[in-house]
Motif scaffolding. Sequence first.
Motif, mmCIF file in Angstrom:
data_model
loop_
_atom_site.group_PDB
_atom_site.id
_atom_site.type_symbol
_atom_site.label_atom_id
_atom_site.label_comp_id
_atom_site.label_asym_id
_atom_site.label_seq_id
_atom_site.Cartn_x
_atom_site.Cartn_y
_atom_site.Cartn_z
ATOM 1 N N ILE A 127 -34.595 -38.573 -18.084
ATOM 2 C CA ILE A 127 -34.998 -38.621 -19.495
ATOM 3 C C ILE A 127 -34.585 -39.949 -20.128
ATOM 4 O O ILE A 127 -35.371 -40.614 -20.802
ATOM 5 C CB ILE A 127 -34.395 -37.435 -20.277
ATOM 6 N N MET A 128 -33.357 -40.363 -19.887
ATOM 7 C CA MET A 128 -32.844 -41.605 -20.468
ATOM 8 C C MET A 128 -33.637 -42.811 -19.986
ATOM 9 O O MET A 128 -33.940 -43.726 -20.748
ATOM 10 C CB MET A 128 -31.349 -41.747 -20.120
ATOM 11 N N ALA B 277 -32.552 -39.018 -26.006
ATOM 12 C CA ALA B 277 -32.411 -38.422 -24.668
ATOM 13 C C ALA B 277 -31.605 -37.128 -24.745
ATOM 14 O O ALA B 277 -31.953 -36.135 -24.102
ATOM 15 C CB ALA B 277 -31.748 -39.412 -23.713
ATOM 16 N N ASN B 278 -30.544 -37.122 -25.545
ATOM 17 C CA ASN B 278 -29.753 -35.899 -25.719
ATOM 18 C C ASN B 278 -30.590 -34.792 -26.352
ATOM 19 O O ASN B 278 -30.529 -33.638 -25.924
ATOM 20 C CB ASN B 278 -28.513 -36.174 -26.581
ATOM 21 N N ASP B 279 -31.364 -35.151 -27.378
ATOM 22 C CA ASP B 279 -32.221 -34.157 -28.031
ATOM 23 C C ASP B 279 -33.245 -33.585 -27.052
ATOM 24 O O ASP B 279 -33.467 -32.372 -26.997
ATOM 25 C CB ASP B 279 -32.951 -34.766 -29.235
ATOM 26 N N ILE B 280 -33.874 -34.477 -26.287
ATOM 27 C CA ILE B 280 -34.891 -34.036 -25.322
ATOM 28 C C ILE B 280 -34.249 -33.190 -24.221
ATOM 29 O O ILE B 280 -34.802 -32.167 -23.806
ATOM 30 C CB ILE B 280 -35.645 -35.254 -24.741
ATOM 31 N N PHE B 281 -33.069 -33.606 -23.781
ATOM 32 C CA PHE B 281 -32.356 -32.850 -22.745
ATOM 33 C C PHE B 281 -32.063 -31.433 -23.247
ATOM 34 O O PHE B 281 -32.304 -30.450 -22.536
ATOM 35 C CB PHE B 281 -31.057 -33.577 -22.380
ATOM 36 N N GLN B 282 -31.559 -31.335 -24.463
ATOM 37 C CA GLN B 282 -31.242 -30.008 -25.017
ATOM 38 C C GLN B 282 -32.503 -29.170 -25.196
ATOM 39 O O GLN B 282 -32.526 -27.980 -24.861
ATOM 40 C CB GLN B 282 -30.496 -30.159 -26.344
ATOM 41 N N GLU B 283 -33.560 -29.791 -25.703
ATOM 42 C CA GLU B 283 -34.811 -29.056 -25.881
ATOM 43 C C GLU B 283 -35.367 -28.602 -24.535
ATOM 44 O O GLU B 283 -35.906 -27.502 -24.409
ATOM 45 C CB GLU B 283 -35.837 -29.928 -26.619
#
Length: 198
Positions: free
Chosen positions: A39-40, A49-55
Amino acid sequence: MKKLNEMTDEELALSYIDGNNRAFDLLLSRNQTKLFSYIMFVVHDPDMANDIFQETFVKVIVKLQQGKYTTNGKFGAWCMRIAHNVIMDWYRDIKVKKIVEPTHDNDLSNISASHLLAGNIESEYVYSQVMSDVKKMMNLLPPTQREVVYMRFYQQLSFKEIAQLTNVSINTSLGRMRYALLNLRRMAKEHNVVLQLT
Protein backbone atom coordinates in the motif's frame (compact mmCIF):
# COMPACT_ATOMS: atom_id res chain seq x y z
CA MET A 1 -6.48 -29.92 17.17
CA LYS A 2 -3.69 -27.70 15.82
CA LYS A 3 -2.39 -24.77 17.81
CA LEU A 4 -3.07 -21.38 16.22
CA ASN A 5 0.57 -20.73 15.32
CA GLU A 6 0.69 -24.06 13.44
CA MET A 7 -2.30 -23.19 11.25
CA THR A 8 -2.09 -21.87 7.71
CA ASP A 9 -3.61 -18.49 6.92
CA GLU A 10 -6.59 -20.26 5.36
CA GLU A 11 -7.15 -22.35 8.51
CA LEU A 12 -6.89 -19.22 10.64
CA ALA A 13 -9.47 -17.47 8.44
CA LEU A 14 -11.88 -20.38 8.89
CA SER A 15 -11.20 -20.44 12.63
CA TYR A 16 -12.00 -16.71 12.80
CA ILE A 17 -15.23 -17.29 10.85
CA ASP A 18 -16.10 -19.90 13.50
CA GLY A 19 -15.69 -17.23 16.20
CA ASN A 20 -12.02 -17.38 17.25
CA ASN A 21 -10.88 -13.74 17.41
CA ARG A 22 -7.32 -14.74 18.35
CA ALA A 23 -7.07 -16.41 14.94
CA PHE A 24 -7.69 -13.07 13.26
CA ASP A 25 -5.03 -11.37 15.43
CA LEU A 26 -2.49 -13.91 14.16
CA LEU A 27 -3.69 -13.48 10.56
CA LEU A 28 -3.21 -9.73 10.89
CA SER A 29 0.28 -10.04 12.35
CA ARG A 30 1.35 -12.47 9.60
CA ASN A 31 0.11 -10.32 6.74
CA GLN A 32 0.37 -6.70 7.88
CA THR A 33 3.98 -5.97 6.89
CA LYS A 34 3.70 -7.24 3.32
CA LEU A 35 0.31 -5.63 2.82
CA PHE A 36 1.31 -2.28 4.31
CA SER A 37 4.53 -2.23 2.23
CA TYR A 38 2.47 -2.76 -0.91
CA ILE A 39 0.00 0.00 0.00
CA MET A 40 2.76 2.44 0.96
CA PHE A 41 4.65 1.79 -2.27
CA VAL A 42 1.56 2.66 -4.29
CA VAL A 43 0.25 5.69 -2.38
CA HIS A 44 3.48 7.27 -1.03
CA ASP A 45 1.72 8.83 1.94
CA PRO A 46 2.11 7.24 5.41
CA ASP A 47 -1.14 8.67 6.77
CA MET A 48 -3.12 7.61 3.71
CA ALA A 49 -1.39 4.21 3.72
CA ASN A 50 -2.48 3.70 7.34
CA ASP A 51 -6.05 4.68 6.48
CA ILE A 52 -6.12 2.36 3.47
CA PHE A 53 -4.53 -0.45 5.49
CA GLN A 54 -7.18 -0.11 8.20
CA GLU A 55 -10.00 0.10 5.68
CA THR A 56 -8.61 -2.98 3.93
CA PHE A 57 -8.68 -5.03 7.11
CA VAL A 58 -12.17 -3.80 7.96
CA LYS A 59 -13.27 -5.07 4.53
CA VAL A 60 -11.40 -8.34 5.13
CA ILE A 61 -13.27 -8.80 8.42
CA VAL A 62 -16.63 -7.98 6.84
CA LYS A 63 -16.05 -10.32 3.89
CA LEU A 64 -14.93 -13.13 6.21
CA GLN A 65 -18.01 -12.66 8.39
CA GLN A 66 -20.26 -12.59 5.32
CA GLY A 67 -18.75 -15.89 4.14
CA LYS A 68 -17.25 -14.32 1.01
CA TYR A 69 -13.88 -16.03 1.45
CA THR A 70 -13.22 -19.43 -0.05
CA THR A 71 -10.05 -21.28 0.86
CA ASN A 72 -7.78 -21.58 -2.13
CA GLY A 73 -4.37 -21.36 -0.49
CA LYS A 74 -3.98 -17.67 -1.33
CA PHE A 75 -5.23 -15.64 1.64
CA GLY A 76 -2.45 -13.05 1.21
CA ALA A 77 -3.30 -12.55 -2.47
CA TRP A 78 -6.99 -12.18 -1.54
CA CYS A 79 -6.07 -9.43 0.96
CA MET A 80 -3.90 -7.68 -1.66
CA ARG A 81 -6.79 -7.70 -4.11
CA ILE A 82 -9.00 -6.04 -1.48
CA ALA A 83 -6.24 -3.48 -0.76
CA HIS A 84 -5.92 -2.77 -4.48
CA ASN A 85 -9.65 -2.11 -4.72
CA VAL A 86 -9.55 0.21 -1.69
CA ILE A 87 -6.62 2.13 -3.25
CA MET A 88 -8.43 2.48 -6.58
CA ASP A 89 -11.59 3.67 -4.79
CA TRP A 90 -9.48 6.25 -2.97
CA TYR A 91 -7.97 7.50 -6.23
CA ARG A 92 -11.41 7.72 -7.81
CA ASP A 93 -12.75 9.64 -4.84
CA ILE A 94 -10.06 12.31 -4.84
CA LYS A 95 -9.86 12.39 -8.63
CA VAL A 96 -6.13 12.54 -8.90
CA LYS A 97 -4.46 13.33 -12.18
CA LYS A 98 -5.68 11.46 -15.21
CA ILE A 99 -3.61 8.38 -15.89
CA VAL A 100 -2.93 7.32 -19.46
CA GLU A 101 -4.36 3.86 -19.97
CA PRO A 102 -3.03 1.45 -22.59
CA THR A 103 -4.91 0.47 -25.71
CA HIS A 104 -6.36 -3.02 -26.13
CA ASP A 105 -3.74 -4.18 -28.63
CA ASN A 106 -0.70 -4.04 -26.33
CA ASP A 107 1.30 -7.23 -26.09
CA LEU A 108 4.48 -7.25 -24.06
CA SER A 109 4.70 -10.93 -23.18
CA ASN A 110 8.45 -10.90 -23.78
CA ILE A 111 9.21 -8.61 -20.82
CA SER A 112 11.33 -10.27 -18.15
CA ALA A 113 13.21 -9.21 -15.05
CA SER A 114 16.81 -8.06 -15.42
CA HIS A 115 19.61 -10.37 -14.38
CA LEU A 116 21.40 -9.36 -11.21
CA LEU A 117 25.06 -8.58 -11.43
CA ALA A 118 27.58 -10.60 -9.55
CA GLY A 119 31.18 -9.69 -9.63
CA ASN A 120 33.58 -7.05 -8.62
CA ILE A 121 33.01 -4.08 -6.35
CA GLU A 122 32.75 -1.65 -9.26
CA SER A 123 29.91 -3.66 -10.81
CA GLU A 124 28.12 -3.82 -7.47
CA TYR A 125 28.49 -0.05 -7.05
CA VAL A 126 27.16 0.61 -10.56
CA TYR A 127 24.25 -1.76 -9.93
CA SER A 128 23.48 -0.08 -6.60
CA GLN A 129 23.54 3.39 -8.20
CA VAL A 130 21.35 2.34 -11.12
CA MET A 131 18.81 0.75 -8.74
CA SER A 132 18.78 3.92 -6.62
CA ASP A 133 18.13 6.06 -9.71
CA VAL A 134 15.40 3.68 -10.90
CA LYS A 135 13.68 3.79 -7.50
CA LYS A 136 13.67 7.61 -7.51
CA MET A 137 12.15 7.67 -10.99
CA MET A 138 9.63 4.97 -10.10
CA ASN A 139 8.30 7.25 -7.37
CA LEU A 140 7.32 9.71 -10.11
CA LEU A 141 5.24 7.18 -12.07
CA PRO A 142 1.42 7.28 -11.94
CA PRO A 143 0.03 4.92 -9.27
CA THR A 144 -1.20 2.15 -11.59
CA GLN A 145 2.16 2.03 -13.37
CA ARG A 146 4.10 2.11 -10.08
CA GLU A 147 1.89 -0.71 -8.80
CA VAL A 148 2.55 -3.04 -11.75
CA VAL A 149 6.31 -2.39 -11.58
CA TYR A 150 6.28 -3.12 -7.84
CA MET A 151 4.33 -6.35 -8.27
CA ARG A 152 6.45 -7.55 -11.21
CA PHE A 153 9.95 -6.72 -10.02
CA TYR A 154 9.70 -6.54 -6.23
CA GLN A 155 7.13 -9.27 -5.61
CA GLN A 156 8.13 -11.41 -8.62
CA LEU A 157 4.50 -11.86 -9.72
CA SER A 158 3.61 -12.95 -13.24
CA PHE A 159 1.50 -10.68 -15.44
CA LYS A 160 -1.34 -13.17 -15.06
CA GLU A 161 -1.15 -12.84 -11.25
CA ILE A 162 -0.92 -9.04 -11.50
CA ALA A 163 -3.99 -8.99 -13.74
CA GLN A 164 -5.94 -11.12 -11.26
CA LEU A 165 -4.89 -9.03 -8.24
CA THR A 166 -5.71 -5.73 -9.90
CA ASN A 167 -8.91 -6.95 -11.62
CA VAL A 168 -7.76 -6.03 -15.13
CA SER A 169 -6.89 -8.02 -18.24
CA ILE A 170 -3.39 -9.34 -18.83
CA ASN A 171 -3.09 -6.91 -21.77
CA THR A 172 -3.93 -4.01 -19.46
CA SER A 173 -1.26 -5.02 -16.95
CA LEU A 174 1.22 -5.49 -19.81
CA GLY A 175 0.26 -2.09 -21.18
CA ARG A 176 0.76 -0.44 -17.81
CA MET A 177 4.22 -1.99 -17.66
CA ARG A 178 4.92 -0.73 -21.16
CA TYR A 179 3.92 2.82 -20.21
CA ALA A 180 5.96 2.58 -17.01
CA LEU A 181 9.05 1.52 -18.96
CA LEU A 182 8.51 4.26 -21.54
CA ASN A 183 8.14 6.84 -18.76
CA LEU A 184 11.25 5.56 -16.97
CA ARG A 185 13.27 5.75 -20.21
CA ARG A 186 11.98 9.27 -20.88
CA MET A 187 12.88 10.40 -17.34
CA ALA A 188 16.31 8.81 -17.61
CA LYS A 189 16.95 10.61 -20.90
CA GLU A 190 15.71 13.96 -19.56
CA HIS A 191 17.99 13.74 -16.53
CA ASN A 192 20.97 12.13 -18.30
CA VAL A 193 20.73 9.05 -16.10
CA VAL A 194 22.52 6.01 -17.50
CA LEU A 195 20.53 2.87 -16.74
CA GLN A 196 23.00 0.46 -18.31
CA LEU A 197 24.13 -2.27 -15.90
CA THR A 198 26.99 -3.63 -18.01
